[in-house]
Design a protein around this motif. Sequence first.
Motif, PDB file in Angstrom:
ATOM      1  N   VAL A 147     -44.700  38.377 -26.953  1.00 29.85           N
ATOM      2  CA  VAL A 147     -43.334  38.366 -27.484  1.00 29.85           C
ATOM      3  C   VAL A 147     -42.376  38.003 -26.351  1.00 29.85           C
ATOM      4  O   VAL A 147     -42.488  38.538 -25.253  1.00 29.85           O
ATOM      5  N   SER A 148     -41.477  37.067 -26.598  1.00 26.30           N
ATOM      6  CA  SER A 148     -40.361  36.951 -25.656  1.00 26.30           C
ATOM      7  C   SER A 148     -39.063  36.931 -26.451  1.00 26.30           C
ATOM      8  O   SER A 148     -39.008  36.457 -27.582  1.00 26.30           O
ATOM      9  N   ALA A 149     -38.037  37.493 -25.850  1.00 32.18           N
ATOM     10  CA  ALA A 149     -36.755  37.592 -26.537  1.00 32.18           C
ATOM     11  C   ALA A 149     -35.649  37.401 -25.525  1.00 32.18           C
ATOM     12  O   ALA A 149     -35.833  37.673 -24.336  1.00 32.18           O
ATOM     13  N   SER A 150     -34.513  36.905 -25.984  1.00 32.69           N
ATOM     14  CA  SER A 150     -33.423  36.688 -25.032  1.00 32.69           C
ATOM     15  C   SER A 150     -32.043  36.825 -25.661  1.00 32.69           C
ATOM     16  O   SER A 150     -31.880  36.649 -26.869  1.00 32.69           O
ATOM     17  N   PHE A 151     -31.092  37.177 -24.813  1.00 37.88           N
ATOM     18  CA  PHE A 151     -29.679  37.174 -25.167  1.00 37.88           C
ATOM     19  C   PHE A 151     -29.014  36.109 -24.306  1.00 37.88           C
ATOM     20  O   PHE A 151     -29.166  36.106 -23.090  1.00 37.88           O
ATOM     21  N   SER A 180     -39.317  34.840 -29.773  1.00 35.88           N
ATOM     22  CA  SER A 180     -40.482  34.009 -30.078  1.00 35.88           C
ATOM     23  C   SER A 180     -41.730  34.861 -29.953  1.00 35.88           C
ATOM     24  O   SER A 180     -41.771  35.822 -29.177  1.00 35.88           O
ATOM     25  N   MET A 181     -42.692  34.522 -30.741  1.00 40.92           N
ATOM     26  CA  MET A 181     -43.856  35.380 -30.909  1.00 40.92           C
ATOM     27  C   MET A 181     -45.123  34.537 -30.921  1.00 40.92           C
ATOM     28  O   MET A 181     -45.114  33.426 -31.445  1.00 40.92           O
ATOM     29  N   PHE A 194     -37.500  32.421 -33.821  1.00 43.22           N
ATOM     30  CA  PHE A 194     -36.371  32.613 -34.720  1.00 43.22           C
ATOM     31  C   PHE A 194     -35.176  33.110 -33.930  1.00 43.22           C
ATOM     32  O   PHE A 194     -35.332  33.832 -32.940  1.00 43.22           O
ATOM     33  N   GLY A 195     -33.997  32.717 -34.356  1.00 49.61           N
ATOM     34  CA  GLY A 195     -32.795  33.141 -33.634  1.00 49.61           C
ATOM     35  C   GLY A 195     -31.563  33.106 -34.506  1.00 49.61           C
ATOM     36  O   GLY A 195     -31.574  32.514 -35.592  1.00 49.61           O
ATOM     37  N   VAL A 196     -30.531  33.779 -34.037  1.00 52.64           N
ATOM     38  CA  VAL A 196     -29.231  33.716 -34.707  1.00 52.64           C
ATOM     39  C   VAL A 196     -28.141  33.581 -33.636  1.00 52.64           C
ATOM     40  O   VAL A 196     -28.373  33.871 -32.465  1.00 52.64           O
ATOM     41  N   GLY A 197     -26.971  33.157 -34.074  1.00 50.84           N
ATOM     42  CA  GLY A 197     -25.874  33.081 -33.116  1.00 50.84           C
ATOM     43  C   GLY A 197     -24.616  32.516 -33.717  1.00 50.84           C
ATOM     44  O   GLY A 197     -24.589  32.131 -34.896  1.00 50.84           O
ATOM     45  N   GLY A 198     -23.588  32.479 -32.920  1.00 50.44           N
ATOM     46  CA  GLY A 198     -22.302  31.950 -33.358  1.00 50.44           C
ATOM     47  C   GLY A 198     -21.199  32.399 -32.425  1.00 50.44           C
ATOM     48  O   GLY A 198     -21.471  32.919 -31.340  1.00 50.44           O
ATOM     49  N   ARG A 199     -19.957  32.210 -32.858  1.00 48.82           N
ATOM     50  CA  ARG A 199     -18.816  32.490 -31.993  1.00 48.82           C
ATOM     51  C   ARG A 199     -18.220  33.873 -32.248  1.00 48.82           C
ATOM     52  O   ARG A 199     -17.055  34.019 -32.551  1.00 48.82           O
ATOM     53  N   GLN A 200     -19.042  34.916 -32.199  1.00 46.21           N
ATOM     54  CA  GLN A 200     -18.532  36.293 -32.275  1.00 46.21           C
ATOM     55  C   GLN A 200     -19.408  37.199 -31.406  1.00 46.21           C
ATOM     56  O   GLN A 200     -20.343  36.740 -30.774  1.00 46.21           O
ATOM     57  N   PHE A 219     -42.307  36.935 -37.177  1.00 43.52           N
ATOM     58  CA  PHE A 219     -43.656  37.392 -37.504  1.00 43.52           C
ATOM     59  C   PHE A 219     -44.169  36.720 -38.779  1.00 43.52           C
ATOM     60  O   PHE A 219     -45.312  36.284 -38.856  1.00 43.52           O
ATOM     61  N   ARG A 220     -43.271  36.618 -39.773  1.00 45.98           N
ATOM     62  CA  ARG A 220     -43.656  36.013 -41.055  1.00 45.98           C
ATOM     63  C   ARG A 220     -44.080  34.553 -40.851  1.00 45.98           C
ATOM     64  O   ARG A 220     -45.118  34.120 -41.344  1.00 45.98           O
ATOM     65  N   ILE A 221     -43.277  33.799 -40.081  1.00 49.59           N
ATOM     66  CA  ILE A 221     -43.593  32.377 -39.887  1.00 49.59           C
ATOM     67  C   ILE A 221     -44.909  32.230 -39.116  1.00 49.59           C
ATOM     68  O   ILE A 221     -45.786  31.441 -39.484  1.00 49.59           O
ATOM     69  N   ALA A 222     -45.067  33.033 -38.062  1.00 49.08           N
ATOM     70  CA  ALA A 222     -46.277  32.927 -37.238  1.00 49.08           C
ATOM     71  C   ALA A 222     -47.521  33.265 -38.055  1.00 49.08           C
ATOM     72  O   ALA A 222     -48.525  32.549 -37.998  1.00 49.08           O
ATOM     73  N   THR A 223     -47.474  34.341 -38.856  1.00 46.01           N
ATOM     74  CA  THR A 223     -48.669  34.734 -39.621  1.00 46.01           C
ATOM     75  C   THR A 223     -48.935  33.758 -40.761  1.00 46.01           C
ATOM     76  O   THR A 223     -50.087  33.511 -41.109  1.00 46.01           O
TER      77      THR A 223
END
Lengths: 470, 158
Positions: A147-151, A180-181, A194-200, A219-223
């Motif tokens: 698993v890797s994750a980032s801000f 990412s998984m 998978f990710g989300v983002g925007g101007r807030q 997880f759903r996409i990977a499996t």
Amino acid sequence: MSNLLKNTSLSVNTADKIISDTLHKCDDGELYLEDTKFETVTLDDNKIKSSDYSTDTGYGFRAVTDDVIGYSHSNEISEESLKKSSENLKSTFKSKSGTYNSSIKKTNQKFYKDIDPIETKSLDSKIELLNLMNDYSRSKDASVKQVSASFIGEKKSIEILRSGGELLQDTRPLVRINISMMVEKDGRKETAVFGVGGRQSYDEYLKNDSWKKLCDEAFRIATTNLKSKPSPVGEMKVVLGPGWPAILIHEAIGHGLEGDFNRKKTSAFHNLVGQRVASEGVTIIDDGTLDNRRGSLNIDDEGTPTEKTVLIENGILKNFMQDRLNARLMNTKSTGNGRRENYKHIVLPRMRNTIMLNGNHTQEEMINSVNKGIFAVSFGGGQVDITSGKFVFNCTEAYEIIDGKIGAPLKGATLIGDGPSSLKEVLMVGNDMMLDPGIGTCGKAGQGVPVGVGQPSLLIDNMTVGGTQL
Amino acid sequence: MIKENDYLNTIADQCLSKAKKLGSTEASVFVVNSVSENVNIRNRKLDGSTRSENLGITLTTYIGKKKSSISSSNLSEKNLDNLINRCVESTKITPEDELNSLADKELYFNGDKNLDLYDETISSAVSKNFPFISIFFSIYCDDNTLRAKFFGTLNNNI
């Protein structure tokens, strides 16, 4: 009042004098000041791998006459530096003269708040949450191996000083949360992002434990892909899912509608304004005015207020996306699409949030109508040749459709075609328009800018699928 | 504008000593300054010109096996103080990774071998107060030389 000059040795009066002195015989130009803060915190392999913070301040001094651009940038905001830039611009335009059009329409429109997303969430709590995401993802199933994750957060303040003392300002927050998984089962490995983002602020995306949904989706996409089979090959009907698959519209049509390629007549669309370029029911807009979206801007990087630009209305080509330079040379108005990656780059016409609007069909209808085809839910990357509109995309989540029903997931499906023809092959436009989760960065001429895309489900009659099935 | 090497040296030294004072056990700093000019001609007509000035600093601090870094183009003392503080603070709360460290002292190039790589226009130095190392780059291109060079190339094409 300029905020960005406040802590420098350059006074507003001196800057104004140098700007006016440099630009008064040019058609256009400005001093663009920028101050950016940027932070990334990354977790990888069960550990916080890095936390990086950077700040960047600088100016870009631009002079334009006819189609000639003189540009000089520096990250030292001082009288000495600006004078050196001015000399350079002046010598570029020695033998030219233009008419400076100083009027830029002003609005008080605001599509995002003036916040600093890096400071509104402490580094401690970012690290804590990344660890939570890691633990939660790994606890879902034994097949989760990595698993890797980032801000990633940014606050960019810009100021545009024009000849005659005009000043325009904007402060732009931008965040992105990514996971990412890698899953492994019976010797087979698959990955998903998978990710989300925007101007807030980050917290808007993390409310009510919604970070769990990010992990669930990856997880759903990977499996799903663990069960995928080789993709079929050949020409067939394609159903595109809503949301992110609109990068196909961005690449295949959007770039071809940017002002520079049409002024230079290199785009496949340059002589087609007013003509039918897409099936009836297809309406595509480029909108910089959506609240808190990744591609939204209060003003573009030349100070022009953004707007909702109709590109294609019911299949008829209406407008191109323009910055000031290309608009002037094509005798039209800027649509607020003039953008640059940062002060080190010249302005180019670029997309904001490019969206196909709703039709009246359901996704079910589309799938039911297909005997043999594929259902493409999500894409990885894509590329396009602007001159011909030819594109290629790889699907990260896709399924076969057999006799009107969704079948097995497919691995390695690519979609190949050209924008102008695919637009005419649209058979049904869905009623389920969705915007992407806020993850797109568009690259052009070496400059990356954040953009958004959106579309409803689409049924395309005939598309080349490049598969992996031999 | 192009900076004197002494100026870049001083900035680098200041950063290292501040980082050390705030509690980092190792640190590396990289200061870059460059100027470039570019003129394009298309169809025998001037197409545009670009002048780029870049000044930047990257600092990485270590506390044991913890590591964090910052970078900036704003070399004012106030801003650097702020950033170094931030860097060391975030180093403290970053988990350890056994692979985080500067290279061992013995592995650094110490100038014994003559590899004939010295370029008059680029100077570099290694600070004496090891394990803090510093590297500076200063690339100076005289405007006129550069212009001549660019036009020289263009002439060959016309």
